[in-house]
Design an enzyme around this catalytic site. Structure first.
Site, mmCIF file in Angstrom:
data_model
loop_
_atom_site.group_PDB
_atom_site.id
_atom_site.type_symbol
_atom_site.label_atom_id
_atom_site.label_comp_id
_atom_site.label_asym_id
_atom_site.label_seq_id
_atom_site.Cartn_x
_atom_site.Cartn_y
_atom_site.Cartn_z
ATOM 1 N N LEU A 130 28.672 48.481 45.211
ATOM 2 C CA LEU A 130 27.945 47.008 45.753
ATOM 3 C C LEU A 130 29.088 45.930 44.707
ATOM 4 O O LEU A 130 29.964 45.710 44.290
ATOM 5 C CB LEU A 130 26.560 46.183 45.297
ATOM 6 C CG LEU A 130 25.755 47.616 45.776
ATOM 7 C CD1 LEU A 130 24.068 47.628 44.935
ATOM 8 C CD2 LEU A 130 25.286 47.621 47.058
ATOM 9 N N THR A 140 32.260 47.421 40.733
ATOM 10 C CA THR A 140 33.196 46.651 39.461
ATOM 11 C C THR A 140 32.143 45.201 39.040
ATOM 12 O O THR A 140 32.104 44.206 39.443
ATOM 13 C CB THR A 140 34.030 45.909 40.024
ATOM 14 O OG1 THR A 140 35.022 46.130 39.870
ATOM 15 C CG2 THR A 140 34.849 45.460 38.771
ATOM 16 N N LYS A 171 38.791 48.833 34.835
ATOM 17 C CA LYS A 171 39.261 47.710 35.822
ATOM 18 C C LYS A 171 39.773 46.201 35.705
ATOM 19 O O LYS A 171 40.173 46.059 36.881
ATOM 20 C CB LYS A 171 38.260 48.512 36.646
ATOM 21 C CG LYS A 171 37.514 47.575 38.329
ATOM 22 C CD LYS A 171 38.705 48.066 39.003
ATOM 23 C CE LYS A 171 38.632 47.146 40.123
ATOM 24 N NZ LYS A 171 37.431 47.432 40.935
ATOM 25 N N LYS A 173 35.947 37.050 41.704
ATOM 26 C CA LYS A 173 34.064 37.396 40.851
ATOM 27 C C LYS A 173 34.997 38.582 39.573
ATOM 28 O O LYS A 173 34.749 38.226 38.713
ATOM 29 C CB LYS A 173 33.763 37.687 41.821
ATOM 30 C CG LYS A 173 32.493 38.864 40.932
ATOM 31 C CD LYS A 173 32.845 40.507 40.325
ATOM 32 C CE LYS A 173 33.297 41.310 41.824
ATOM 33 N NZ LYS A 173 33.692 42.922 41.284
#
Length: 293
Positions: free
Chosen positions: A71, A102, A179, A247
């Site tokens: 998502l 993430t 990440k 983001k």
């Protein structure tokens, strides 16, 4: 897990650019696949390949061994897991939730704590790479969670990534942390290339000289993708969008605000979004930066 470890009952939630090829690998490997997506039409191709389409995350999770999420952001993950008709209201106790989104380490730990209240297990396993590697099954995977839970998830993780690139990096939240560090370096590299291209344009350097300097310099690892855009133009379909990278940079700053270069790269991404380029491939960002007025 189910009694037959070779054939898992899997729910896959989120069928965007990355989720669809990842879910297809699950189905192609012979696992029993149920899918859900907020926009139902995106499930049509997988339904034609034999997947079951559920109306809600709760319905998708019912009777599954593993629930996979891919998502966009922490808010979407929380809604799908814990909202009305969410996974937590439909999954059986001991179901393993594998979050390939993430969302940042704090959100991952919070999701794990909330799911534990429902007797569900959680692994954060964000992937790195774009649509091409997702389709080829050669993504990198950074998994955080209990050793037994990561081991239970590994048969799926290795469908998405080269086994040598599937790494258990620590407890819940460690996958998301790793990440963010990786994508921080990507954001800085692309913004750095953009600044270099803009300075080179201002100084009227020949394109072949710029190409040689960038390819051989410290940013050379990120430059081949940008070189492709410079030579051929942007791809028709973005592998990893400017908005998604931006983001991730915001998530980095939410964890540690004292990252001035990340903040500058974030502003570049937000400016590109404001001019209508948020859904462009990230490799186009330095070119936009060079040409921005």
């Amino acid at each position: 897990m189910g009694s037959d470890a070779r054939r898992l009952r899997v729910a896959f939630l989120g069928l965007g650019r990355m989720g669809t090829p990842m879910a297809r690998h699950v189905r192609d490997a012979g696992h029993d696949l149920t899918v859900w997506n907020r926009t139902p039409g995106k499930a049509d191709a997988l339904a034609a390949a034999g997947a079951t389409v559920a109306d809600t995350p709760a319905a998708a999770a019912a009777g599954r061994d593993v629930v996979v999420l891919m998502l966009a952001d922490p808010e979407a993950v929380e809604q799908v897991l814990l909202g009305p008709d969410g996974v937590a209201s439909g999954a059986e106790p001991d179901t393993l939730v594998v979050d390939a989104s993430t969302i940042g380490p704090d959100a991952s730990r919070r999701m794990a704590d909330r799911l534990r209240e429902h007797r569900l297990r959680y692994v954060d396993a964000p992937v790195y790479g774009s649509v091409g590697p997702a389709t080829a099954g050669t993504l990198g995977v950074l998994a955080g969670g209990a050793e037994a839970d990561v081991a239970a998830a590994r048969p799926l993780l290795e469908l998405w990534g080269d086994p040598e690139q599937v790494r258990h990096v620590g407890p819940v939240g460690a996958g998301s942390a790793a990440k963010l560090v990786r994508n921080l370096s990507l954001g800085l590299a692309l913004a750095g290339i953009g600044d270099a291209l803009r300075l080179a344009a201002t100084l009227d350097l020949p394109a072949d000289v710029v190409d040689e300097l960038m390819a051989a310099g410290p940013l050379g690892a990120a430059f081949p993708g940008v070189r492709e855009i410079l030579a051929s133009g942007p791809p028709e379909t973005a592998g990893f969008t400017v908005d998604m990278l931006t983001k991730d940079l915001r998530l980095c700053l939410a964890v540690e605000p004292r990252l001035p270069l990340v903040d500058a790269a974030r502003r570049v991404g937000e400016e590109a979004h404001a001019t209508g380029h948020g859904q462009d491939d990230t490799r186009t960002l330095p070119v936009w930066q060079r040409d921005a007025s």
